[in-house]
Design an enzyme around this catalytic site. Structure first.
Site, mmCIF file in Angstrom:
data_model
loop_
_atom_site.group_PDB
_atom_site.id
_atom_site.type_symbol
_atom_site.label_atom_id
_atom_site.label_comp_id
_atom_site.label_asym_id
_atom_site.label_seq_id
_atom_site.Cartn_x
_atom_site.Cartn_y
_atom_site.Cartn_z
ATOM 1 N N ALA A 48 18.568 3.275 28.911
ATOM 2 C CA ALA A 48 17.402 4.029 28.462
ATOM 3 C C ALA A 48 16.502 3.161 27.579
ATOM 4 O O ALA A 48 15.282 3.092 27.784
ATOM 5 C CB ALA A 48 17.844 5.285 27.716
ATOM 6 N N GLY A 82 28.219 -0.072 38.194
ATOM 7 C CA GLY A 82 26.915 -0.595 38.619
ATOM 8 C C GLY A 82 26.300 0.192 39.761
ATOM 9 O O GLY A 82 25.662 -0.368 40.648
ATOM 10 N N ARG A 327 32.935 15.476 39.740
ATOM 11 C CA ARG A 327 33.881 14.863 38.801
ATOM 12 C C ARG A 327 34.739 15.866 38.055
ATOM 13 O O ARG A 327 35.927 15.661 37.864
ATOM 14 C CB ARG A 327 33.108 14.027 37.780
ATOM 15 C CG ARG A 327 32.677 12.727 38.343
ATOM 16 C CD ARG A 327 31.977 11.935 37.287
ATOM 17 N NE ARG A 327 31.721 10.597 37.786
ATOM 18 C CZ ARG A 327 30.995 9.705 37.142
ATOM 19 N NH1 ARG A 327 30.453 9.999 35.977
ATOM 20 N NH2 ARG A 327 30.803 8.511 37.647
ATOM 21 N N GLU A 467 22.041 9.153 27.411
ATOM 22 C CA GLU A 467 23.216 9.975 27.111
ATOM 23 C C GLU A 467 23.100 10.726 25.786
ATOM 24 O O GLU A 467 23.805 11.716 25.568
ATOM 25 C CB GLU A 467 24.471 9.083 27.116
ATOM 26 C CG GLU A 467 25.762 9.880 27.211
ATOM 27 C CD GLU A 467 27.003 8.998 27.258
ATOM 28 O OE1 GLU A 467 26.873 7.778 27.488
ATOM 29 O OE2 GLU A 467 28.104 9.539 27.065
#
Ligand code: ADP
Length: 500
Positions: A48, A82, A327, A467
């Site tokens: 970010a 990545g 997830r 985040e």
């Protein structure tokens, strides 16, 4: 350089008085003694922060600075496989994959289970092709193989050749510096500085800070004429704070994060009255291995192989999940694998070597004892004490599903496995989730402005991306979707600051 106006330093004192107190009740101090002045001040050097730095320069900002508290740049952004989900890229077209931003948003809304922000997801997904191009322009290089990550209806996870977030971070950092962005490590952000109207006009920084020695370094005050971007990442390593949000995440639960993911930037923004969102939604990675520390090599191996492999419970020899579900679904199911005494009994990911060898991650997991090779089902079952008969039957059933293109057990997307059969020799990795990503953080709007809890309005001069923000993904973030979102909101924040 002395500022003329009164200012408010929002720190521990104000926090103690309550984050949403009217400004008049906050502490008033002396005019700042500005050490330096920038158009754009960025805290944190992950995806970010660095994307914002490059974009601000592209838009003509003269003085841009990135402060990083650790000795190394990149934070958690370097500690991943990545991968970045983009919808509608040239590479997807070349590989015959049909996809678009709307489909990506729908997939993410589903995983978010009603708590994700459609406006924020859309802002990020629609910027995807621009973000992809920006990473290419900075020098990132992508593999030709696009990965199918869990919970996605189209194959869209683009992976850099390094198979690590460093493949984004290093080119971004290099480009930012070439463009004239000043970058300082061991510079820790401590406090926001606000004027008498409540506008964020600067920051207090500990120059020469050493992680773990909280009072180290010299305190300086840095002015921001266009805004301050908080890009300080998550709080996965702040055990007491994360446990306050989710009591199950004790110190016994592993963590993939960089040690600096302690949430201090988030906590300071809460002290300044920002709105907290979804702080208890903390995601664990279902690809993690209990046989290594941190993010490790197992994650990349599992991510590559999940589509054409099966995960089995050691006590039954049977599958227990769709290996490419979202997830949270997988991590919750993996945590339920227990022995008869209730102790963790990590599931086994069984991978066909014939396909695993096409990805460099195989060499690493074998070398570092994160996975092991077996010539037969018998050898595998004996080593892990798995009941042989049901395991054999499970593998035979699975191979039939591959032929039929349909998984009646868990409804897995069989096209993702590309018809690859599960045959010996096998590579086997154990699976046990680790804390990976905080979906919660401060509320932002689609312009990356931080929203005050007391008013529902932006806190002037304060932006956040990545985040440290909350509410974008809701209950479960899909794999490969943090990187594009962190990059996108960094870019959006830079645009907002340059427009302001
Ligand atoms: P994102 O992916 O959201 O960009 P990362 O975790 O990759 O987040 O990067 C955040 C960076 O911010 C890390 O390198 C971390 O060390 C840094 N950071 C966190 N808190 C501070 C702080 N108080 N001052 C300066 N840097 C910070």
């Amino acid at each position: 350089m002395k500022g003329r106006r009164e200012f408010l330093k929002l720190g521990a004192g104000v926090a103690a008085m309550g984050a949403t107190l009217p400004l008049a009740a906050a502490q008033c101090g002396q005019a700042p003694d500005w050490h330096s002045e920038y158009d754009v001040v960025i805290i944190g050097s992950g995806f970010a922060g660095l994307a914002a730095a490059v974009e601000a320069k592209k838009l003509g900002a003269k003085r841009v600075v990135v402060f990083e508290k650790m000795g190394v740049y990149g934070g958690n952004s370097t500690l991943n496989a990545g991968q970045a989900c983009f919808a509608g890229t040239d590479l997807q077209k070349k590989l015959g994959i049909e996809d678009n931003a709307n489909l990506m948003v729908q997939d993410q809304l589903k995983a978010g289970r009603g708590l994700a922000s459609e406006a924020l997801l859309r802002a990020s997904a629609e910027l995807g092709p621009y973000v992809y191009q920006l990473t290419l322009d900075c020098g990132s290089k992508y593999r030709d193989h696009i990965i199918t990550t869990g919970g996605t209806s189209a194959t869209r996870s683009h992976q850099v050749i390094e198979r690590s977030g460093a493949g984004f971070i290093q080119p971004l950092l290099k480009t930012a510096r070439e463009m004239g962005v000043e970058t300082y490590n061991r510079h820790k952000f401590d406090h926001l500085i606000r004027d008498e109207k409540g506008r964020v006009i600067g920051v207090e920084i500990r120059r020469g800070y050493h992680f773990g020695k909280e009072q180290s370094g010299e305190v300086i005050q840095v002015r921001a004429t266009r805004g301050v971007l908080m890009a300080t990442g998550g709080f996965g390593y702040n055990i007491s704070f994360r446990q306050a949000q989710d009591p199950t995440l004790t110190s016994e639960v592993g963590c993939t994060n960089a040690k600096g993911a302690t949430g201090d930037g988030l906590i300071e923004m809460l002290a300044a009255g920002a709105t907290p969102v979804h702080l208890s939604h903390i995601q664990s990675g279902p690809w993690a291995s209990p046989d290594e520390g941190g993010f490790g090599y197992g994650a990349g191996f599992a991510l590559y192989n999940f589509p054409h492999s099966i995960a089995v419970d050691r006590t039954t020899g049977l599958r227990f999940m769709d290996e490419i579900a979202d997830r949270k679904t997988r991590a919750d199911l993996e945590l339920q694998r227990r022995d008869k005494d209730g102790k963790p009994n990590p599931a086994l990911l069984i991978v066909p070597k014939a396909e695993a060898k096409n990805d460099p991650s195989m060499e690493k997991v074998l070398k570092y004892n994160v996975a092991w090779e077996f010539d037969s089902v018998e050898a595998l079952a004996k080593h892990f004490d798995v009941p042989l008969k049901p395991l054999k039957q499970q593998i035979a059933d699975w191979n039939r599903y591959v032929d039929e293109g349909h998984d009646p057990q868990f409804g897995k997307r069989m096209d993702a496995g590309r018809g690859i059969k599960l045959t010996a020799p096998f590579i086997v990795q154990r699976l046990w989730p680790k804390v990976h990503y905080c979906q919660g953080g401060v509320q932002i709007n689609p312009k990356a402005e931080v929203i005050a809890a007391a008013t529902g309005q932006p806190i002037p001069g304060l932006y956040a991306a990545g985040e440290v923000t909350g509410g974008v993904h809701g209950v479960s973030r899909l794999g490969g979707c943090a990187t594009p979102e962190c990059l996108a909101f960094g870019i959006i924040a830079a645009r907002s600051m340059m427009e302001a």
